[in-house]
Write a protein that holds these residues in place. Structure first.
Motif, short mmCIF file in Angstrom:
data_model
loop_
_atom_site.label_atom_id
_atom_site.label_comp_id
_atom_site.label_asym_id
_atom_site.label_seq_id
_atom_site.Cartn_x
_atom_site.Cartn_y
_atom_site.Cartn_z
N ILE A 21 28.87 12.65 33.44
CA ILE A 21 28.30 12.54 32.10
C ILE A 21 29.42 12.56 31.06
N GLU A 22 30.40 13.45 31.23
CA GLU A 22 31.52 13.53 30.30
C GLU A 22 32.33 12.23 30.30
N ARG A 23 32.51 11.65 31.49
CA ARG A 23 33.27 10.40 31.58
C ARG A 23 32.56 9.27 30.82
N MET A 24 31.24 9.17 31.03
CA MET A 24 30.47 8.15 30.32
C MET A 24 30.56 8.35 28.81
N ARG A 25 30.46 9.62 28.35
CA ARG A 25 30.55 9.91 26.93
C ARG A 25 31.91 9.54 26.37
N ASP A 26 32.96 9.93 27.09
CA ASP A 26 34.31 9.67 26.61
C ASP A 26 34.61 8.17 26.57
N GLU A 27 34.11 7.42 27.55
CA GLU A 27 34.32 5.97 27.54
C GLU A 27 33.65 5.33 26.32
N ALA A 28 32.47 5.82 25.99
CA ALA A 28 31.77 5.28 24.82
C ALA A 28 32.53 5.59 23.54
N LEU A 29 33.02 6.87 23.43
CA LEU A 29 33.76 7.25 22.23
C LEU A 29 35.04 6.44 22.10
N ALA A 30 35.72 6.19 23.21
CA ALA A 30 36.95 5.41 23.18
C ALA A 30 36.67 3.96 22.78
N ALA A 31 35.56 3.40 23.29
CA ALA A 31 35.22 2.01 22.95
C ALA A 31 34.91 1.87 21.47
N PHE A 32 34.21 2.87 20.91
CA PHE A 32 33.89 2.80 19.48
C PHE A 32 35.16 2.91 18.64
N ALA A 33 36.06 3.81 19.05
CA ALA A 33 37.29 3.99 18.29
C ALA A 33 38.19 2.76 18.37
N ALA A 34 38.11 2.04 19.49
CA ALA A 34 38.96 0.86 19.67
C ALA A 34 38.43 -0.38 18.97
N ALA A 35 37.16 -0.35 18.56
CA ALA A 35 36.58 -1.52 17.89
C ALA A 35 37.29 -1.76 16.56
N GLY A 36 37.84 -2.98 16.39
CA GLY A 36 38.60 -3.28 15.19
C GLY A 36 37.77 -3.84 14.05
N ASP A 37 36.56 -4.32 14.34
CA ASP A 37 35.69 -4.83 13.30
C ASP A 37 34.24 -4.63 13.72
N LEU A 38 33.35 -5.02 12.84
CA LEU A 38 31.93 -4.79 13.11
C LEU A 38 31.41 -5.60 14.28
N ASP A 39 31.98 -6.78 14.52
CA ASP A 39 31.54 -7.58 15.67
C ASP A 39 31.90 -6.89 16.98
N GLU A 40 33.14 -6.36 17.07
CA GLU A 40 33.54 -5.65 18.29
C GLU A 40 32.73 -4.39 18.47
N LEU A 41 32.41 -3.72 17.36
CA LEU A 41 31.60 -2.51 17.46
C LEU A 41 30.19 -2.84 17.95
N ALA A 42 29.67 -4.00 17.55
CA ALA A 42 28.33 -4.40 18.01
C ALA A 42 28.33 -4.59 19.52
N HIS A 43 29.38 -5.20 20.07
CA HIS A 43 29.47 -5.36 21.52
C HIS A 43 29.57 -4.00 22.22
N ALA A 44 30.39 -3.09 21.65
CA ALA A 44 30.52 -1.77 22.24
C ALA A 44 29.20 -1.00 22.17
N LYS A 45 28.45 -1.18 21.12
CA LYS A 45 27.16 -0.51 20.98
C LYS A 45 26.21 -0.91 22.09
N VAL A 46 26.15 -2.24 22.36
CA VAL A 46 25.26 -2.71 23.43
C VAL A 46 25.72 -2.15 24.78
N ALA A 47 27.05 -2.12 25.00
CA ALA A 47 27.58 -1.69 26.30
C ALA A 47 27.36 -0.21 26.56
#
Length: 384
Positions: A21-47
């Motif tokens: 569970i912690e790994r899944m949470r941390d991967e999500a937080l890292a993906a959100f932090a790595a998103a450089g714009d709103l389009d990349e964040l939208a893809h990370a949100k779906v994932a």
């Protein structure tokens, strides 16, 4: 029958282990932090928050657990999903703020800069329409002829078989520049003959006379230009307007040639094979026989006649619209220009370009054409 499995430990389910569970949470937080714009964040949100994300799949595993094991597993997954949702909202707010700041910088307008743009212009629709009419007839072999706007009475009236006492020669209809005695500003219309007076031309017919005097038949000319009448300016009249007249003089010309020319003109101007003209008997001094020419209504094509279910405002449900006058050139006009009427015949017609513009573009007030307001001319564009 076996007893319930009360000793089942939820951590034994791989997707529900705390470290998973912690790994899944941390991967999500890292993906959100790595998103450089709103389009990349939208893809990370779906994932990481969508129905197929790891945390969503882990949440589905809880339903297979025994009741006493669901609470702990649900708490563990819920806390992770809550952290992910908050991180997503925070990162989205950051990226939106960055976008808004960037737009303000990139799209900023310095209102103190000098204005150097040339506004979009437009040609006057009367000129555009006049040139289109010229194109139609030059394509048929006609020549565009021009003449002065200040004419002698002989060219404007006498050569056209307009008698000295004709109403058109009165000051109520004609601007006289110079009278018989040469006095400037005189408006007498008495007498006739060359040099009897100077007028602002009341039609472009003097150009036809000049064309016959300057050329040997056959003569095929179209004469557009500005003319003057002593009319008051209102919605349907103006003291200065534009006409286009046509003259054809050749051997063997008949009314049939005139009719065919008129039909071709209205089809070219208004489109459609259904467009046609008709001739109604009339009288003009310079043509014999003479006729008023009408064209079939370009809106209803004549289908509104006798049809109360389909009235037409353009033609008043009459099916026809009046264009102007026409006819065969009077032999007296040919003689005045030195043309043998026993050898040559001709036809002529004329109409107002302002009136044609009102037909083609539903212009309701003729004053709009002369007031010079760019809001009227701009919609017609820069057609050349």
């Amino acid at each position: 029958m076996s007893a319930p499995n009360k000793s089942y430990d939820p951590v034994e389910v791989e997707a529900l282990k705390p470290e998973e569970i912690e790994r899944m949470r941390d991967e999500a937080l890292a993906a959100f932090a790595a998103a450089g714009d709103l389009d990349e964040l939208a893809h990370a949100k779906v994932a990481h928050t969508g129905g197929g994300s790891p945390l969503a799949l882990a949440n589905r595993e809880i339903g297979a657990l025994p009741p006493q094991a669901k609470a702990e597993a649900g708490k563990r997954v819920g806390q992770a999903r809550g952290v992910v949702s908050k991180a997503l909202a925070a990162r989205q707010a950051e990226l939106e703020a960055e976008r808004d700041t960037r737009v303000l910088v990139e799209e900023a307008v310095d209102v103190t800069l000098p204005y150097d743009r040339v506004p979009a212009g437009a040609r006057h629709p009367l000129i555009t329409l006049s040139e289109r009419i010229e194109d139609i007839f030059t394509a048929m072999g006609y020549e565009v002829a021009e003449g002065p706007e200040v004419e002698t009475e002989w060219l404007n009236f006498d050569a056209l078989n307009i008698a000295a006492d004709h109403p058109a020669r009165g000051e109520h209809d004609t601007f006289f520049v110079e009278g018989r005695d040469g006095g400037e500003g005189t408006t007498r219309a008495e007498g006739s003959g060359g040099g009897s007076g100077v007028v602002l031309r009341t039609h472009t017919s003097p150009v036809q006379i000049r064309s016959l005097l300057d050329r040997e038949p056959p003569v095929y000319v179209i004469c557009p230009g500005r003319v003057y009448r002593t009319d008051d300016l209102d919605a349907t009249h103006t003291p200065v307007f534009h006409q286009v007249e046509l003259l054809a003089v050749d051997e063997g010309l008949t009314m049939a040639d005139l009719k065919g020319t008129l039909d071709h003109m209205v089809r070219a101007l208004f489109g459609g094979e259904g467009m046609k003209t008709r001739l109604r008997p009339n009288f003009f001094p310079f043509t014999e026989p003479s006729a008023e020419m009408d064209m079939v209504c370009y809106v209803c094509r004549g289908e509104s006649v006798g049809n109360p279910d389909r009235p037409c405002r353009t033609c008043g449900s009459e099916g026809w619209i009046e264009l102007g006058g026409c006819g065969m050139v009077n032999p007296k006009v040919l003689v005045a220009c030195g043309v043998d009427p026993n050898k040559y015949s001709g036809f002529a017609f004329g109409f107002g370009i302002e009136r044609m513009l009102m037909f083609r573009h539903n212009v309701e007030d003729m004053r709009d054409m002369v007031e010079g307001d760019v809001r009227f001319t701009r919609p017609f564009g820069m057609e050349i």
